[in-house]
Design a protein around this motif. Sequence first.
Motif, short mmCIF file in Angstrom:
data_model
loop_
_atom_site.label_atom_id
_atom_site.label_comp_id
_atom_site.label_asym_id
_atom_site.label_seq_id
_atom_site.Cartn_x
_atom_site.Cartn_y
_atom_site.Cartn_z
N GLY A 1 -12.08 55.52 35.53
CA GLY A 1 -12.57 55.38 36.96
C GLY A 1 -11.46 53.73 36.91
O GLY A 1 -11.22 53.46 38.57
N ALA A 2 -10.71 53.39 36.45
CA ALA A 2 -10.11 51.92 36.74
C ALA A 2 -8.77 51.34 36.26
O ALA A 2 -8.41 50.40 37.17
CB ALA A 2 -10.84 50.81 35.59
N GLU A 3 -8.73 52.84 36.43
CA GLU A 3 -6.68 52.70 36.07
C GLU A 3 -6.16 52.26 38.01
O GLU A 3 -5.35 51.61 37.73
CB GLU A 3 -6.21 54.42 36.57
N LEU A 4 -6.91 52.77 38.20
CA LEU A 4 -5.95 52.49 40.43
C LEU A 4 -6.89 51.64 40.82
O LEU A 4 -6.65 51.21 41.96
CB LEU A 4 -6.24 53.49 41.11
N ARG B 1 -1.94 45.85 40.45
CA ARG B 1 -2.85 46.92 39.68
C ARG B 1 -3.97 46.26 38.23
O ARG B 1 -3.23 45.66 37.27
CB ARG B 1 -2.49 47.82 39.78
N ILE B 2 -5.17 45.83 38.19
CA ILE B 2 -5.59 45.26 37.46
C ILE B 2 -5.76 46.03 35.83
O ILE B 2 -5.55 44.78 35.00
CB ILE B 2 -7.16 45.40 37.98
N ALA B 3 -5.64 47.27 36.02
CA ALA B 3 -5.28 47.80 34.70
C ALA B 3 -4.35 47.17 33.56
O ALA B 3 -3.68 46.89 32.63
CB ALA B 3 -5.65 49.13 34.76
N ASP B 4 -3.21 47.20 34.74
CA ASP B 4 -1.36 47.24 34.30
C ASP B 4 -1.35 45.30 33.43
O ASP B 4 -1.21 45.29 33.22
CB ASP B 4 -0.08 47.91 35.50
N LEU B 5 -2.43 44.99 34.67
CA LEU B 5 -1.90 43.55 34.11
C LEU B 5 -2.57 42.55 33.76
O LEU B 5 -2.31 42.33 32.28
CB LEU B 5 -3.09 42.55 35.89
N VAL C 1 -11.82 47.39 30.38
CA VAL C 1 -11.65 47.27 31.51
C VAL C 1 -12.06 48.60 32.76
O VAL C 1 -11.67 49.87 32.17
CB VAL C 1 -9.71 47.54 32.26
N ALA C 2 -13.18 48.67 32.90
CA ALA C 2 -13.87 49.62 33.50
C ALA C 2 -14.39 49.81 34.95
O ALA C 2 -14.59 48.01 35.14
CB ALA C 2 -15.19 50.09 32.13
#
Length: 456
Positions: free
Chosen positions: A341-344, A318-322, A377-378
């Motif tokens: 819109g980028a959380e998932l 999951r990009i946002a978490d990383l 992050v978007a």
Amino acid sequence: MIAYGLLALGLSSVLAVVTWNIVSKYLTEERETSAWVQTKDNAAAFRFGIYGSPTSCMPVRERSDCGVIQARPGVSVMSLLSTLPSTDSAASMVYFDNEWYSLSGRPEDLPPELIALVRGGTAGDARLTVNGQRVLAVGVPVSRPGEAFFEWHPLTQLDDTLRTLKITLVAAAIATALIGLAVGRLASTLALRPLAELTKVADAVSRGRLDARLDAENDRDLGGLARSFNQTAANLERRVEADARFAGDVSHELRTPLMTMLNSMQLIQNHRDELPEPVREPVDLLGDDLERFRRLVIDLLEISRDDGGDRGSREIVRIADLVRAAADATAGRPVTTVAPGAELLTMQADKRRLERVVANLVENAEDHAGGCKGVTVAPGGLGVVITVDDAGPGIAPEDHDRIFERFARTESSSRGRGVGLGLAIVARHVQWHQGAIHLTTRPTGGARFTIDLPAH
């Protein structure tokens, strides 16, 4: 392709012009001859009907003195005109006994010059337009001086034929030009196919695929070039592999003494207060240089691992978490903003490489550009867009591409602890993920690194 098209267009245009001149002249002459023959025949039939016997003194294109001939009594001129064949003539009229007789058409539509010529004993013709229709008027003398027979013949069919011929020739010229373009395209494609393959392979080599090779070594024309290119690419690949092995071996050999020096320095720094004042400053300088040395070894190991063909391991992240974890940990404070819109958004990524990309950019901003202003992050681009902003003076436009080269240094980075490998590693790792990285200037000043990665 353009040359083939222009050649085809030129040849077809010349052929069309020649064809038009020949065919149009032939059709026009045929139409005029037909009109003359019909008018002469009808004039002879009228003379026979009005005078009772044929005579050989009817002139057509030259003057003639026929003497005095008497018309038969009781013959109706209008009835005689109505019996004349009218295959394609639009009107027949005659000037007889100082009067005009006509079933259709008006004598006043005839040119006065033509009337005077024919009544004078000389046959003639003229082109004119009657009621919007182009016609050919033909006049021949009858028998007695001043008498004349006229017919006009419509040219509509001839005009339609010529118009159709013109359209056909123009369409044929255009079609021939298009065929020429197609043939030129095919010929150029076949001729340049080996060069196109060479361009493709050369581009692959320039992007780091050193194992790319040309398959045209047996080509009659490009075999020598293909063999030379493949040999050059093979030599380059061996050189890069040797350099990567050398850098890796050196880095590995340096790790043990480096760890010993770092541990010893840490021990000395723990007892810094016990050191004499003149010794503290040299110890601090030595610590800074050891830290710079440590980062150099780590970067060299990363570069050698990448050049050596390390394929890494892909997993769904999951990009946002990383990004949030890597950026905030490197900056030592929360600097990450994630759009709703980028959380998932997720992607198949090598976690180590992607974390290194974010950490290097944030570290670069912290060490050389006045601090990291924020990481965003978007969704967008290939899937997700990651931006890293700094508070520095920005980077000169001419350095925007050079900054991602190995050991590239700018004025601001030369004052820091970096060695010029961090951004080169970032570019390689982003490319490994089939993404792209760009350097621009923030609207409010400072540099902005934008990473575009495929995600879903």
